[in-house]
Motif scaffolding. Structure first.
Motif, PDB file in Angstrom:
ATOM      1  N   PRO A 169     -39.125 -16.211  16.233  1.00  0.00           N
ATOM      2  CA  PRO A 169     -37.997 -17.553  14.670  1.00  0.00           C
ATOM      3  C   PRO A 169     -36.990 -16.352  15.714  1.00  0.00           C
ATOM      4  CG  PRO A 169     -39.725 -15.323  13.199  1.00  0.00           C
ATOM      5  CD  PRO A 169     -40.176 -15.861  14.906  1.00  0.00           C
ATOM      6  N   GLU A 170     -36.180 -17.971  15.425  1.00  0.00           N
ATOM      7  CA  GLU A 170     -34.919 -17.351  16.441  1.00  0.00           C
ATOM      8  C   GLU A 170     -33.549 -18.361  15.536  1.00  0.00           C
ATOM      9  OE1 GLU A 170     -34.544 -17.001  20.682  1.00  0.00           O
ATOM     10  OE2 GLU A 170     -32.993 -18.349  20.895  1.00  0.00           O
ATOM     11  N   GLN A 171     -32.409 -17.928  14.701  1.00  0.00           N
ATOM     12  CA  GLN A 171     -31.319 -18.579  14.417  1.00  0.00           C
ATOM     13  C   GLN A 171     -30.075 -18.244  15.181  1.00  0.00           C
ATOM     14  OE1 GLN A 171     -32.148 -19.493  11.392  1.00  0.00           O
ATOM     15  NE2 GLN A 171     -30.841 -21.225  11.256  1.00  0.00           N
ATOM     16  N   TRP A 172     -30.009 -19.497  15.748  1.00  0.00           N
ATOM     17  CA  TRP A 172     -28.499 -19.633  16.516  1.00  0.00           C
ATOM     18  C   TRP A 172     -27.709 -19.345  15.553  1.00  0.00           C
ATOM     19  CZ3 TRP A 172     -29.052 -23.380  20.673  1.00  0.00           C
ATOM     20  CH2 TRP A 172     -30.044 -23.658  21.285  1.00  0.00           C
ATOM     21  N   PRO A 173     -25.732 -18.814  15.321  1.00  0.00           N
ATOM     22  CA  PRO A 173     -24.872 -18.322  14.652  1.00  0.00           C
ATOM     23  C   PRO A 173     -24.662 -19.624  14.196  1.00  0.00           C
ATOM     24  CG  PRO A 173     -24.684 -17.091  16.356  1.00  0.00           C
ATOM     25  CD  PRO A 173     -25.896 -17.901  17.277  1.00  0.00           C
ATOM     26  N   VAL A 174     -24.671 -19.970  12.546  1.00  0.00           N
ATOM     27  CA  VAL A 174     -23.795 -20.710  12.003  1.00  0.00           C
ATOM     28  C   VAL A 174     -22.590 -20.153  11.760  1.00  0.00           C
ATOM     29  CG1 VAL A 174     -24.180 -22.488  10.194  1.00  0.00           C
ATOM     30  CG2 VAL A 174     -26.533 -21.829  10.989  1.00  0.00           C
ATOM     31  N   THR A 175     -21.727 -21.501  12.085  1.00  0.00           N
ATOM     32  CA  THR A 175     -20.375 -21.391  11.871  1.00  0.00           C
ATOM     33  C   THR A 175     -19.659 -21.909  10.167  1.00  0.00           C
ATOM     34  OG1 THR A 175     -19.221 -23.224  12.712  1.00  0.00           O
ATOM     35  CG2 THR A 175     -19.576 -20.706  14.171  1.00  0.00           C
ATOM     36  N   ALA A 176     -20.073 -23.008   9.859  1.00  0.00           N
ATOM     37  CA  ALA A 176     -19.993 -23.120   8.678  1.00  0.00           C
ATOM     38  C   ALA A 176     -20.779 -24.721   8.233  1.00  0.00           C
ATOM     39  CB  ALA A 176     -19.161 -24.701   9.285  1.00  0.00           C
ATOM     40  N   THR A 177     -21.209 -24.558   7.068  1.00  0.00           N
ATOM     41  CA  THR A 177     -21.883 -25.139   6.283  1.00  0.00           C
ATOM     42  C   THR A 177     -22.145 -26.565   5.247  1.00  0.00           C
ATOM     43  OG1 THR A 177     -24.205 -23.416   6.984  1.00  0.00           O
ATOM     44  CG2 THR A 177     -24.194 -24.993   4.822  1.00  0.00           C
ATOM     45  N   LYS A 178     -22.681 -26.928   5.013  1.00  0.00           N
ATOM     46  CA  LYS A 178     -21.788 -28.412   3.633  1.00  0.00           C
ATOM     47  C   LYS A 178     -23.168 -28.718   3.115  1.00  0.00           C
ATOM     48  CE  LYS A 178     -19.321 -32.356   2.500  1.00  0.00           C
ATOM     49  NZ  LYS A 178     -18.084 -33.135   3.077  1.00  0.00           N
ATOM     50  N   ASP A 179     -23.218 -28.757   1.694  1.00  0.00           N
ATOM     51  CA  ASP A 179     -24.829 -29.375   1.781  1.00  0.00           C
ATOM     52  C   ASP A 179     -24.259 -30.167   0.509  1.00  0.00           C
ATOM     53  OD1 ASP A 179     -27.186 -27.011   1.478  1.00  0.00           O
ATOM     54  OD2 ASP A 179     -25.355 -25.914   0.400  1.00  0.00           O
ATOM     55  N   HIS A 180     -25.211 -31.640   0.830  1.00  0.00           N
ATOM     56  CA  HIS A 180     -24.317 -33.030   0.535  1.00  0.00           C
ATOM     57  C   HIS A 180     -25.521 -33.719  -0.978  1.00  0.00           C
ATOM     58  CE1 HIS A 180     -22.829 -33.231   4.199  1.00  0.00           C
ATOM     59  NE2 HIS A 180     -23.580 -33.057   5.168  1.00  0.00           N
ATOM     60  N   THR A 227     -23.064 -25.954  11.025  1.00  0.00           N
ATOM     61  CA  THR A 227     -22.126 -26.268  12.040  1.00  0.00           C
ATOM     62  C   THR A 227     -22.559 -25.231  13.019  1.00  0.00           C
ATOM     63  OG1 THR A 227     -20.204 -27.489  11.444  1.00  0.00           O
ATOM     64  CG2 THR A 227     -19.930 -26.412  13.655  1.00  0.00           C
ATOM     65  N   VAL A 228     -23.734 -25.143  14.912  1.00  0.00           N
ATOM     66  CA  VAL A 228     -23.701 -24.621  15.025  1.00  0.00           C
ATOM     67  C   VAL A 228     -23.298 -24.527  16.377  1.00  0.00           C
ATOM     68  CG1 VAL A 228     -26.355 -23.495  16.105  1.00  0.00           C
ATOM     69  CG2 VAL A 228     -26.072 -25.316  13.933  1.00  0.00           C
ATOM     70  N   GLU A 229     -23.835 -22.391  16.762  1.00  0.00           N
ATOM     71  CA  GLU A 229     -22.763 -22.064  18.029  1.00  0.00           C
ATOM     72  C   GLU A 229     -23.797 -22.638  18.998  1.00  0.00           C
ATOM     73  OE1 GLU A 229     -21.559 -18.402  18.356  1.00  0.00           O
ATOM     74  OE2 GLU A 229     -19.526 -18.995  16.823  1.00  0.00           O
ATOM     75  N   MET A 230     -24.302 -23.536  19.792  1.00  0.00           N
ATOM     76  CA  MET A 230     -24.435 -23.952  21.504  1.00  0.00           C
ATOM     77  C   MET A 230     -24.608 -22.847  22.569  1.00  0.00           C
ATOM     78  SD  MET A 230     -26.686 -26.578  19.739  1.00  0.00           S
ATOM     79  CE  MET A 230     -26.962 -26.827  18.752  1.00  0.00           C
ATOM     80  N   PRO A 231     -25.019 -22.933  23.537  1.00  0.00           N
ATOM     81  CA  PRO A 231     -24.768 -23.090  24.721  1.00  0.00           C
ATOM     82  C   PRO A 231     -23.681 -23.132  25.216  1.00  0.00           C
ATOM     83  CG  PRO A 231     -27.370 -22.828  23.912  1.00  0.00           C
ATOM     84  CD  PRO A 231     -26.702 -23.228  23.974  1.00  0.00           C
ATOM     85  N   GLY A 232     -22.777 -22.891  25.617  1.00  0.00           N
ATOM     86  CA  GLY A 232     -21.783 -22.882  27.151  1.00  0.00           C
ATOM     87  C   GLY A 232     -20.723 -22.913  25.688  1.00  0.00           C
ATOM     88  N   ASP A 233     -21.124 -21.843  24.772  1.00  0.00           N
ATOM     89  CA  ASP A 233     -19.303 -22.187  23.918  1.00  0.00           C
ATOM     90  C   ASP A 233     -19.264 -23.425  23.729  1.00  0.00           C
ATOM     91  OD1 ASP A 233     -18.896 -19.556  24.513  1.00  0.00           O
ATOM     92  OD2 ASP A 233     -17.482 -19.639  26.409  1.00  0.00           O
ATOM     93  N   ASP A 234     -20.031 -24.705  22.726  1.00  0.00           N
ATOM     94  CA  ASP A 234     -20.189 -25.124  22.601  1.00  0.00           C
ATOM     95  C   ASP A 234     -20.657 -25.371  21.260  1.00  0.00           C
ATOM     96  OD1 ASP A 234     -18.968 -27.837  21.929  1.00  0.00           O
ATOM     97  OD2 ASP A 234     -20.978 -28.778  23.196  1.00  0.00           O
ATOM     98  N   VAL A 235     -20.725 -25.872  19.787  1.00  0.00           N
ATOM     99  CA  VAL A 235     -20.941 -25.910  18.662  1.00  0.00           C
ATOM    100  C   VAL A 235     -20.918 -27.983  18.776  1.00  0.00           C
ATOM    101  CG1 VAL A 235     -19.718 -24.362  17.403  1.00  0.00           C
ATOM    102  CG2 VAL A 235     -18.818 -26.332  17.320  1.00  0.00           C
ATOM    103  N   ALA A 236     -21.931 -28.126  17.714  1.00  0.00           N
ATOM    104  CA  ALA A 236     -21.730 -28.873  17.242  1.00  0.00           C
ATOM    105  C   ALA A 236     -23.182 -29.001  15.817  1.00  0.00           C
ATOM    106  CB  ALA A 236     -24.037 -29.662  17.967  1.00  0.00           C
TER     107      ALA A 236
END
Length: 200
Positions: free
Chosen positions: A7-18, A30-39
């Motif tokens: 298990p591993e959970q990268w930080p989530v900065t926002a969540t939207k349920d559709h 919205t997930v924090e990615m390596p290299g100070d990026d989000v996707a």
């Protein structure tokens, strides 16, 4: 290096349920990615399921045929169902589904294989059990909708393997369960985990 999922959970900065339905929802994190990026990552939030590879004394697999609207197919499958009873042990869920869908019970249960059905798009987890020492059982259960007409067939395990490899069986828990049971049979099923083995 030890080969094992963990298990591993990268930080989530926002969540939207559709959308939220009875079985699953659709979410964007919205997930924090390596290299100070989000996707943004869209995925299906699923309650999870179980499946049962029921193997009789002649090493025949119990399979059922069910209509699957999303796939547009009649599929040969293992008895299976949702983890829709909160707190119910997974082996009990599997036993209930085996009885409801196929009219059988089992005296011996093992954990056969754990699956993440499509981890790029859903968090669904499927535990496939091996059920042995089978006997018919009658329960008070009314099948409706897709479950109204589900024929049962007993298929010798080597034939089921061949059907899976020939592309005649497509349901993923069925394919995984058949191949796992065939591999485990070489060791007399002695290497399988107990039915209450923890999930990773």
């Amino acid at each position: 290096m030890t080969i094992s999922d963990y298990p591993e959970q990268w930080p989530v900065t926002a969540t939207k349920d559709h959308f939220q339905g009875r079985v699953f929802g659709v979410r964007t994190d919205t997930v924090e990615m390596p290299g100070d990026d989000v996707a943004d990552r869209d995925y299906i939030v699923h309650i999870g399921s179980v499946a049962v590879l029921a193997l009789d004394d002649d090493d025949r697999v119990l399979m059922i045929r069910q209509y699957r609207h999303a796939a547009g197919h009649q599929l040969w499958e293992l008895p299976a169902g949702l983890r829709d009873v909160e707190g119910e042990p997974l082996a009990e869920t599997a036993a209930r589904e085996l009885a409801e869908e196929a009219g059988h019970q089992a005296a011996t249960w093992y954990t056969l294989v754990d699956l993440m059905s499509s981890p790029g798009m859903t968090n669904e987890r499927i535990r496939v059990f091996l059920a042995r020492d089978l006997s018919p059982v009658e329960i008070d259960f009314v099948r409706t909708h897709e479950e109204t007409d589900m024929p049962v067939e007993w298929i010798p395990l080597p034939d089921a393997v061949e059907l899976a490899l020939m592309g005649k069986i497509h349901n993923s828990p069925a394919v995984a369960g058949i191949l796992a049971a065939y591999a485990a049979s070489a060791e007399g099923f002695h290497t399988l985990r107990p039915s209450d083995a923890p999930e990773a």
